[in-house]
Design a protein around this motif. Sequence first.
Motif, mmCIF file in Angstrom:
data_model
loop_
_atom_site.group_PDB
_atom_site.id
_atom_site.type_symbol
_atom_site.label_atom_id
_atom_site.label_comp_id
_atom_site.label_asym_id
_atom_site.label_seq_id
_atom_site.Cartn_x
_atom_site.Cartn_y
_atom_site.Cartn_z
ATOM 1 N N ASN A 1 66.396 115.895 -2.212
ATOM 2 C CA ASN A 1 67.161 116.648 -3.194
ATOM 3 C C ASN A 1 68.426 117.191 -2.547
ATOM 4 O O ASN A 1 68.358 117.887 -1.534
ATOM 5 C CB ASN A 1 66.317 117.809 -3.746
ATOM 6 C CG ASN A 1 65.042 117.313 -4.395
ATOM 7 O OD1 ASN A 1 65.070 116.346 -5.142
ATOM 8 N ND2 ASN A 1 63.933 117.973 -4.113
ATOM 9 N N VAL A 2 69.567 116.853 -3.109
ATOM 10 C CA VAL A 2 70.828 117.298 -2.531
ATOM 11 C C VAL A 2 71.672 117.995 -3.587
ATOM 12 O O VAL A 2 71.562 117.717 -4.784
ATOM 13 C CB VAL A 2 71.625 116.121 -1.926
ATOM 14 C CG1 VAL A 2 70.858 115.471 -0.800
ATOM 15 C CG2 VAL A 2 71.974 115.087 -2.988
ATOM 16 N N ASP A 3 72.523 118.915 -3.124
ATOM 17 C CA ASP A 3 73.489 119.572 -3.993
ATOM 18 C C ASP A 3 74.814 118.822 -3.894
ATOM 19 O O ASP A 3 75.327 118.602 -2.792
ATOM 20 C CB ASP A 3 73.704 121.026 -3.558
ATOM 21 C CG ASP A 3 72.484 121.890 -3.805
ATOM 22 O OD1 ASP A 3 71.675 121.538 -4.683
ATOM 23 O OD2 ASP A 3 72.330 122.915 -3.109
ATOM 24 N N MET A 4 75.364 118.438 -5.023
ATOM 25 C CA MET A 4 76.645 117.752 -5.041
ATOM 26 C C MET A 4 77.770 118.766 -4.833
ATOM 27 O O MET A 4 77.817 119.808 -5.495
ATOM 28 C CB MET A 4 76.836 117.006 -6.356
ATOM 29 C CG MET A 4 75.876 115.840 -6.525
ATOM 30 S SD MET A 4 76.114 114.613 -5.222
ATOM 31 C CE MET A 4 74.776 113.478 -5.566
ATOM 32 N N VAL A 5 78.669 118.448 -3.928
ATOM 33 C CA VAL A 5 79.733 119.375 -3.526
ATOM 34 C C VAL A 5 81.089 118.794 -3.885
ATOM 35 O O VAL A 5 81.416 117.670 -3.497
ATOM 36 C CB VAL A 5 79.667 119.640 -2.004
ATOM 37 C CG1 VAL A 5 80.901 120.368 -1.520
ATOM 38 C CG2 VAL A 5 78.417 120.437 -1.676
ATOM 39 N N ASP B 1 81.383 125.357 -3.851
ATOM 40 C CA ASP B 1 80.108 124.682 -4.083
ATOM 41 C C ASP B 1 79.280 124.645 -2.806
ATOM 42 O O ASP B 1 78.072 124.921 -2.817
ATOM 43 C CB ASP B 1 80.340 123.234 -4.546
ATOM 44 C CG ASP B 1 81.002 123.132 -5.901
ATOM 45 O OD1 ASP B 1 80.916 124.093 -6.680
ATOM 46 O OD2 ASP B 1 81.601 122.071 -6.177
ATOM 47 N N LEU B 2 79.931 124.281 -1.708
ATOM 48 C CA LEU B 2 79.217 124.175 -0.436
ATOM 49 C C LEU B 2 78.710 125.535 0.021
ATOM 50 O O LEU B 2 77.556 125.670 0.460
ATOM 51 C CB LEU B 2 80.133 123.562 0.621
ATOM 52 C CG LEU B 2 79.532 123.389 2.023
ATOM 53 C CD1 LEU B 2 78.261 122.572 1.987
ATOM 54 C CD2 LEU B 2 80.556 122.763 2.960
ATOM 55 N N GLU B 3 79.539 126.553 -0.096
ATOM 56 C CA GLU B 3 79.135 127.895 0.326
ATOM 57 C C GLU B 3 77.931 128.389 -0.472
ATOM 58 O O GLU B 3 76.973 128.936 0.095
ATOM 59 C CB GLU B 3 80.302 128.866 0.178
ATOM 60 C CG GLU B 3 79.974 130.265 0.662
ATOM 61 C CD GLU B 3 81.157 131.222 0.577
ATOM 62 O OE1 GLU B 3 80.930 132.446 0.645
ATOM 63 O OE2 GLU B 3 82.312 130.745 0.441
ATOM 64 N N LYS B 4 77.943 128.165 -1.781
ATOM 65 C CA LYS B 4 76.827 128.602 -2.617
ATOM 66 C C LYS B 4 75.539 127.885 -2.232
ATOM 67 O O LYS B 4 74.460 128.495 -2.195
ATOM 68 C CB LYS B 4 77.151 128.356 -4.088
ATOM 69 C CG LYS B 4 78.215 129.293 -4.645
ATOM 70 C CD LYS B 4 78.574 128.917 -6.080
ATOM 71 C CE LYS B 4 79.706 129.796 -6.602
ATOM 72 N NZ LYS B 4 80.148 129.371 -7.968
ATOM 73 N N ASN C 1 79.036 114.548 7.246
ATOM 74 C CA ASN C 1 79.182 114.640 5.796
ATOM 75 C C ASN C 1 80.580 115.057 5.345
ATOM 76 O O ASN C 1 81.024 114.678 4.254
ATOM 77 C CB ASN C 1 78.180 115.653 5.216
ATOM 78 C CG ASN C 1 76.810 115.056 4.995
ATOM 79 O OD1 ASN C 1 76.683 113.906 4.618
ATOM 80 N ND2 ASN C 1 75.774 115.843 5.244
ATOM 81 N N TYR C 2 81.274 115.840 6.180
ATOM 82 C CA TYR C 2 82.497 116.493 5.702
ATOM 83 C C TYR C 2 83.739 116.213 6.551
ATOM 84 O O TYR C 2 84.678 116.987 6.554
ATOM 85 C CB TYR C 2 82.256 118.004 5.586
ATOM 86 C CG TYR C 2 81.274 118.310 4.477
ATOM 87 C CD1 TYR C 2 81.670 118.293 3.146
ATOM 88 C CD2 TYR C 2 79.933 118.554 4.763
ATOM 89 C CE1 TYR C 2 80.763 118.517 2.126
ATOM 90 C CE2 TYR C 2 79.016 118.785 3.749
ATOM 91 C CZ TYR C 2 79.450 118.767 2.428
ATOM 92 O OH TYR C 2 78.541 118.987 1.420
ATOM 93 N N GLY C 3 83.741 115.067 7.242
ATOM 94 C CA GLY C 3 84.958 114.659 7.932
ATOM 95 C C GLY C 3 85.165 115.287 9.286
ATOM 96 O O GLY C 3 86.304 115.345 9.766
ATOM 97 N N THR D 1 73.294 118.622 1.272
ATOM 98 C CA THR D 1 74.461 118.608 0.391
ATOM 99 C C THR D 1 75.143 117.251 0.524
ATOM 100 O O THR D 1 74.917 116.516 1.493
ATOM 101 C CB THR D 1 75.473 119.707 0.755
ATOM 102 O OG1 THR D 1 76.075 119.413 2.035
ATOM 103 C CG2 THR D 1 74.802 121.065 0.809
ATOM 104 N N TYR D 2 75.981 116.927 -0.442
ATOM 105 C CA TYR D 2 76.672 115.632 -0.428
ATOM 106 C C TYR D 2 78.057 115.801 -1.033
ATOM 107 O O TYR D 2 78.203 116.348 -2.128
ATOM 108 C CB TYR D 2 75.878 114.605 -1.233
ATOM 109 C CG TYR D 2 76.284 113.180 -0.981
ATOM 110 C CD1 TYR D 2 75.824 112.496 0.140
ATOM 111 C CD2 TYR D 2 77.123 112.515 -1.872
ATOM 112 C CE1 TYR D 2 76.185 111.176 0.380
ATOM 113 C CE2 TYR D 2 77.494 111.194 -1.652
ATOM 114 C CZ TYR D 2 77.020 110.530 -0.514
ATOM 115 O OH TYR D 2 77.389 109.227 -0.279
ATOM 116 N N MET D 3 79.054 115.362 -0.302
ATOM 117 C CA MET D 3 80.432 115.472 -0.774
ATOM 118 C C MET D 3 80.645 114.471 -1.897
ATOM 119 O O MET D 3 80.713 113.253 -1.673
ATOM 120 C CB MET D 3 81.405 115.229 0.363
ATOM 121 C CG MET D 3 82.840 115.579 0.013
ATOM 122 S SD MET D 3 83.887 115.507 1.480
ATOM 123 C CE MET D 3 85.442 116.086 0.756
ATOM 124 N N ALA D 4 80.749 114.973 -3.121
ATOM 125 C CA ALA D 4 80.788 114.110 -4.302
ATOM 126 C C ALA D 4 82.196 113.712 -4.715
ATOM 127 O O ALA D 4 82.359 112.870 -5.604
ATOM 128 C CB ALA D 4 80.095 114.819 -5.474
#
Length: 358
Positions: free
Chosen positions: A48-52, A57-60, A184-186, A270-273
């Motif tokens: 289960n991942v949160d789309m960012v 979004d990422l902070e939350k 995930n985030y460069g 999380t996933y960078m959407a």
Amino acid sequence: MSQLITESDIIVDVPYCASSFLMHRMIYDGKKAFSKNYPPRLYRGRKNVDMVYTSDDLEKSLKRQIEESTADGKTAIALSGGIDSAIMARFMPKGSKSYTFKCIVPGKKVEDETEQAARYAEECGLKHEIIEIYWEDALDYSPLLMTHKGAPIHSIEFQIYKACAKAKNDGFKRIIFGESADNNYGGMSKLVEGIWLFGEYVDRYSYVKPYHVLKDYRMVLEPFIKHTDVKGYVDPHEHCRNEFFREAMGTYNNPAETAGIEMICPYANTYMACDMDFERIRAGEGKYLIREIFKRLYPGWDMPQKLPMPRPMNEWMANWQGPLRSEFWPNCTQNMTGDQKWLVWSLEKFLNIIEEKV
């Protein structure tokens, strides 16, 4: 969590597994193994991942995950000198325990992030403890970690194991790591900012080219091919957040499982959407979403220099003369860095372990 491949599914292919480890620091094909006696344990991957889409979004997501995992007071955090763990430290309950690694090489000053980590701990009201890491820890813990993983190990695994074992001994059920923020985030800026043809990327990413080391080798190219377009260009961001992600998470999961403690990696959930802004990365803003959060949570603080987990491999491996087994070319490690030598050392060590059980 990891998945243990059953003996009936295993194909023993030592040249493939050895080559894959040298190139990718993992066995890419999960059905292949060094030995049926040591089936590989593979990281299962995201569930289960949160789309960012934004830094908000990422902070939350990070805040929610940490609040949930610390609710019973049985969770510690591994705190480095970087921004990834510093952000998570802000969300830890006051008085929580934090651990920072400090590698020791007698008589030499090596990279040390404990001072910066202590600043974060004081700012966030955390209890801070330094875990000293010695070369002897590699010798003591590597066999245990290799046999659990069914493969040679990354040079940070014995450090992570020592921290996990300490946290468990201190009564904690879980430990939080900042792993997967980079892929995930460069954060792998030198990779993701480039425009790479297939062969260029293979040469740049491969940790050790197997033909430099092994007499019988394979070129394990599948992890690169699947992210290469019809014009021959590799998508480094997709490669990092899929293939490198698997290797990195397995590197943390193995020592945590071996120590018997749960690993929590909030960035991995999380996933960078949205599309990556490569222009910002090329302008020096690697992990720009994470940088935005850090600036909000630590206003007025200087952005610390990005550093990998400290491990003085050049010093620790300086006097190693190279592998002695017949699978290796003589003098193959002569011009290698310490990190590269470790991979060859680890591979030879695991091959020796396999033979001991035969």
